[in-house]
Design an enzyme around this catalytic site. Structure first.
Site, PDB file in Angstrom:
ATOM      1  CB  SER A 148      30.649 -26.166 -24.554  1.00 33.44           C
ATOM      2  OG  SER A 148      29.872 -25.030 -24.844  1.00 33.44           O
TER       3      SER A 148
ATOM      4  CG  ASP B 135      34.888 -19.659 -22.217  1.00 36.78           C
ATOM      5  OD1 ASP B 135      34.353 -19.099 -23.185  1.00 36.78           O
ATOM      6  OD2 ASP B 135      34.577 -20.798 -21.835  1.00 36.78           O
TER       7      ASP B 135
ATOM      8  CG  HIS C  14      34.026 -22.216 -25.065  1.00 40.31           C
ATOM      9  ND1 HIS C  14      33.416 -22.230 -23.833  1.00 40.31           N
ATOM     10  CD2 HIS C  14      33.234 -22.973 -25.885  1.00 40.31           C
ATOM     11  CE1 HIS C  14      32.295 -22.945 -23.894  1.00 40.31           C
ATOM     12  NE2 HIS C  14      32.175 -23.414 -25.128  1.00 40.31           N
TER      13      HIS C  14
END
Length: 266
Positions: A99, A201, A231
């Site tokens: 991320s 996600d 995610h």
């Protein structure tokens, strides 16, 4: 911090007994997260003889209010410093990021001669109207409560996942500005790259993985879509598969900085 179960959410330094000489990996977690979420990848690499280090980004491991006061330059500096410390000990340092950690990995790879990169669930852009409203909304509603926990499909993994229970909108604004900077630098990245993303996600658009794959200049670049994960893939249903792939990626590329392998899609 959320999560009813005790887990080790701190930074780590995993040094195998039978360590491969000259090779190490740096692991970087996501926004409002902890090193816990990338540790499974580090453990898979360490099990194969690769020293792995996971850092705690500035503003994390404290309070959401502290994170709200942290600017993106602090994250960039922390990653650069951690990389350079490892590079002073090892000839070849790979960088793995989830991320925000993926964005930081891409940024570092645009500036330093990293041995290779792995980016997971990397948000190249956020969906409308977020980029328009956040710069103003952060003054009216400083914190956004996380409802239902982190974006993890496995319920047990979601229950024990540590992290802040609220996301500062000021931090999302920093992320938005950083996305613009990283996007502009993608073409300068030439390091071998594995770009992975959970197909389910809800936080970062899975299409961003393809955008990153197509925008970087690496001759050696692989795209991996994880069909049963959200995610935070390393601790989700496809985590073990991803961990194996990350370790294999590093082992296959640890002897040469320049790989001429064809582009691959998993």
């Amino acid at each position: 911090m959320t999560g009813p179960h005790f887990v080790d959410a701190g930074p780590f330094d995993l040094r195998p007994r039978s360590e491969i000489e000259g090779v190490a990996a740096l692991c970087i977690h996501g926004l409002s997260g902890t090193p816990y979420e990338v540790r499974p990848l580090a453990e898979a690499m360490a099990a194969r003889g690769i020293r792995t280090r996971g850092i705690l980004l500035p503003g994390h491991g404290t309070t959401p209010e502290m994170l709200a006061r942290t600017r993106r330059d602090a994250w960039v500096t922390a990653v650069r410093d951690a990389y350079r410390r490892l590079k002073s000990e090892y000839d070849r340092v790979f960088v793995v990021g989830l991320s925000l950690g993926g964005l930081l990995t891409l940024d570092l790879a645009s500036r330093e001669a990293v041995a290779g990169i792995v980016v997971i669930g990397t948000p190249l852009r956020l969906a409308a109207p977020i980029p328009l409203v956040v710069p103003l909304l952060k003054y009216l509603m400083p914190m956004l409560r996380k409802r239902g926990g982190s974006d993890i499909r496995d319920a047990d993994a979601r229950a024990r996942h540590p992290g802040y229970s609220a996301m500062p909108l000021a931090s999302i604004h920093e992320l938005l500005k950083f996305q613009t900077e990283v996007h502009a630098a993608l073409g300068s990245i030439t390091a071998p790259a594995l770009i992975a993303h959970g197909a389910l996600d809800r936080t970062a658009d899975p299409a961003d993985a393809t955008r990153i794959h197509d925008a970087i200049s690496s001759a050696d670049r692989d795209l991996m879509l994880l069909a049963d994960s959200g995610h935070v893939v390393p601790v989700d249903r496809d985590g073990a598969r991803l961990a194996d792939r990350v370790a294999e990626f590093v082992l296959a590329r640890m002897h040469s900085a320049d790989q001429d392998a064809a582009v691959g899609v998993d």
